[in-house]
Write a protein that holds these residues in place. Structure first.
Motif, PDB file in Angstrom:
ATOM      1  N   VAL A  92      70.001 -49.312 101.519  1.00 44.97           N
ATOM      2  CA  VAL A  92      70.916 -50.231 102.202  1.00 44.97           C
ATOM      3  C   VAL A  92      70.584 -50.289 103.692  1.00 44.97           C
ATOM      4  O   VAL A  92      70.511 -51.374 104.296  1.00 44.97           O
ATOM      5  CB  VAL A  92      72.379 -49.801 102.002  1.00 44.97           C
ATOM      6  CG1 VAL A  92      73.310 -50.646 102.869  1.00 44.97           C
ATOM      7  CG2 VAL A  92      72.778 -49.929 100.537  1.00 44.97           C
ATOM      8  N   TYR A  93      70.392 -49.116 104.298  1.00 40.58           N
ATOM      9  CA  TYR A  93      70.039 -49.025 105.718  1.00 40.58           C
ATOM     10  C   TYR A  93      68.744 -49.784 105.986  1.00 40.58           C
ATOM     11  O   TYR A  93      68.632 -50.549 106.956  1.00 40.58           O
ATOM     12  CB  TYR A  93      69.917 -47.549 106.095  1.00 40.58           C
ATOM     13  CG  TYR A  93      69.400 -47.250 107.474  1.00 40.58           C
ATOM     14  CD1 TYR A  93      69.582 -48.119 108.544  1.00 40.58           C
ATOM     15  CD2 TYR A  93      68.722 -46.052 107.723  1.00 40.58           C
ATOM     16  CE1 TYR A  93      69.103 -47.825 109.811  1.00 40.58           C
ATOM     17  CE2 TYR A  93      68.253 -45.738 108.984  1.00 40.58           C
ATOM     18  CZ  TYR A  93      68.435 -46.629 110.024  1.00 40.58           C
ATOM     19  OH  TYR A  93      67.961 -46.323 111.272  1.00 40.58           O
ATOM     20  N   SER A  94      67.752 -49.584 105.119  1.00 37.27           N
ATOM     21  CA  SER A  94      66.462 -50.245 105.287  1.00 37.27           C
ATOM     22  C   SER A  94      66.589 -51.767 105.144  1.00 37.27           C
ATOM     23  O   SER A  94      66.074 -52.527 105.973  1.00 37.27           O
ATOM     24  CB  SER A  94      65.474 -49.705 104.249  1.00 37.27           C
ATOM     25  OG  SER A  94      64.252 -50.399 104.316  1.00 37.27           O
ATOM     26  N   ALA A  95      67.294 -52.208 104.098  1.00 38.98           N
ATOM     27  CA  ALA A  95      67.460 -53.643 103.873  1.00 38.98           C
ATOM     28  C   ALA A  95      68.242 -54.295 105.005  1.00 38.98           C
ATOM     29  O   ALA A  95      67.883 -55.383 105.488  1.00 38.98           O
ATOM     30  CB  ALA A  95      68.159 -53.877 102.536  1.00 38.98           C
ATOM     31  N   ALA A  96      69.317 -53.645 105.445  1.00 42.23           N
ATOM     32  CA  ALA A  96      70.126 -54.191 106.541  1.00 42.23           C
ATOM     33  C   ALA A  96      69.314 -54.252 107.835  1.00 42.23           C
ATOM     34  O   ALA A  96      69.447 -55.200 108.623  1.00 42.23           O
ATOM     35  CB  ALA A  96      71.383 -53.345 106.729  1.00 42.23           C
ATOM     36  N   SER A  97      68.461 -53.256 108.060  1.00 41.83           N
ATOM     37  CA  SER A  97      67.612 -53.253 109.252  1.00 41.83           C
ATOM     38  C   SER A  97      66.658 -54.442 109.233  1.00 41.83           C
ATOM     39  O   SER A  97      66.459 -55.115 110.259  1.00 41.83           O
ATOM     40  CB  SER A  97      66.816 -51.943 109.325  1.00 41.83           C
ATOM     41  OG  SER A  97      67.662 -50.841 109.501  1.00 41.83           O
ATOM     42  N   TYR A  98      66.082 -54.708 108.083  1.00 42.72           N
ATOM     43  CA  TYR A  98      65.156 -55.842 107.960  1.00 42.72           C
ATOM     44  C   TYR A  98      65.890 -57.164 108.188  1.00 42.72           C
ATOM     45  O   TYR A  98      65.398 -58.050 108.909  1.00 42.72           O
ATOM     46  CB  TYR A  98      64.501 -55.829 106.576  1.00 42.72           C
ATOM     47  CG  TYR A  98      63.428 -56.886 106.416  1.00 42.72           C
ATOM     48  CD1 TYR A  98      62.112 -56.620 106.773  1.00 42.72           C
ATOM     49  CD2 TYR A  98      63.743 -58.148 105.917  1.00 42.72           C
ATOM     50  CE1 TYR A  98      61.137 -57.588 106.631  1.00 42.72           C
ATOM     51  CE2 TYR A  98      62.770 -59.127 105.778  1.00 42.72           C
ATOM     52  CZ  TYR A  98      61.471 -58.842 106.139  1.00 42.72           C
ATOM     53  OH  TYR A  98      60.503 -59.813 106.017  1.00 42.72           O
ATOM     54  N   ILE A  99      67.060 -57.295 107.594  1.00 45.25           N
ATOM     55  CA  ILE A  99      67.835 -58.536 107.727  1.00 45.25           C
ATOM     56  C   ILE A  99      68.234 -58.777 109.185  1.00 45.25           C
ATOM     57  O   ILE A  99      68.101 -59.885 109.713  1.00 45.25           O
ATOM     58  CB  ILE A  99      69.081 -58.481 106.827  1.00 45.25           C
ATOM     59  CG1 ILE A  99      68.664 -58.535 105.355  1.00 45.25           C
ATOM     60  CG2 ILE A  99      70.033 -59.641 107.141  1.00 45.25           C
ATOM     61  CD1 ILE A  99      69.787 -58.256 104.384  1.00 45.25           C
TER      62      ILE A  99
END
Length: 295
Positions: A92-99
């Motif tokens: 989640v942290y990784s995906a949110a960072s990318y977004i």
């Protein structure tokens, strides 16, 4: 509500809170720290440094590559639930960072879209917000940074505490960042981020009203126990003990209060037994209740 699978029961509430935790952590890091090149702690900070050295690779990729193997490696010691919750939080942290970095349209080239280029503001608020995310992750059964797993596994082997292991890792990270990029100003500000984050994690995990345990060695156990029970409405534990120096049988009263009740507790003990020996220590977590039963 629980979701059942081949690895046991998992609470839906935990996944919901871990989802929020990962997003909050990403906001703190990507809207406050990364735009001004400050560093988070642990594996997150390491990922930020690698991203600066290899700008073609998104930080979110490093977060997964570095964190997931550590959580899997620590499964035997930490348990499957912890591993699943942690990996979920990291994704989640990784995906949110990318977004946030690539899809939301924020202009991050001139600094934080909220705090500008003010390093102190970015360090403090980036640490506070990411600390909320990390604290929520711990509170709901996981971890968002693999350095904590490394600390649990390797600290004892190295003769260190878990806290010292994490601190040494971060010190090495900040020194390496300064040496590699030939700029120690940003790593020094990153120490402020780390301090703000760790205090926030403590607040989220333990709460503002942190409990204290009192051990009272006294010969007036009945009087003190009755007064404490009536004043605070809590149950009390008696532990029989034997004094080595005088060879007398005594009683240890074990009692849990919050920080605001310590002065009152001391006053009650002193009223009944001025010679009582009292120690008060922090309680990191409480399970169950010491409230008196009405039955």
């Amino acid at each position: 509500m629980k979701a059942k699978g081949f690895i046991g029961d998992f609470k839906a509430l935990n996944f919901l809170m871990l989802l929020a935790a990962g997003i909050i952590n990403a906001i703190g890091v990507n809207l406050f720290l990364a735009p001004v090149h400050l560093y988070d702690s642990g594996i997150s900070g390491t990922s930020m440094l690698l991203c600066r050295l290899l700008p073609a690779v998104p930080m979110s990729v490093f977060l997964i590559i570095l964190n997931v193997p550590l959580f899997i490696y620590g499964t035997k010691m930490q348990g499957m639930h912890f591993t699943v919750y942690s990996i979920f939080a990291v994704f989640v942290y990784s995906a949110a960072s990318y977004i946030i970095t690539y899809l939301c349209g924020f202009d991050l080239s001139a600094g934080s879209p909220i705090a500008g280029s003010d390093l102190l503001l970015c360090a403090i608020f980036g640490g506070l917000i990411s600390g909320v995310g990390s604290g929520l992750t711990i509170r709901f059964g996981g971890a968002i940074d693999g350095i904590e797993v490394m600390a649990v596994i390797f600290a004892k082997r190295l003769g260190l505490t878990v806290g010292n292991f994490v601190m040494i890792y971060n010190a090495v990270l900040y020194i390496a960042a300064g040496a590699i990029l030939k700029d120690f100003i940003l790593p020094l500000y990153s120490i402020i981020t780390y301090c703000a984050a760790i205090k926030t994690v403590d607040f989220i995990v333990e709460g503002f009203d942190k409990a204290k345990s009192a051990m009272i060695i006294t010969s007036k156990k009945d009087e003190i126990s009755e007064d404490l029970s009536e004043t605070f409405g809590h149950g009390i534990t008696h532990i029989q003990s034997h004094g080595y120096y005088k060879g007398k049988e005594q009683t240890i009263i074990y009692f849990v209060v919050n920080r605001f009740q310590i002065a009152k507790l001391k006053a009650i003990v002193a009223k009944h037994d001025e010679k009582a020996f009292v120690t008060i220590t922090d309680v990191s977590d409480i399970m169950g209740s010491s409230l008196k039963s009405d039955k």
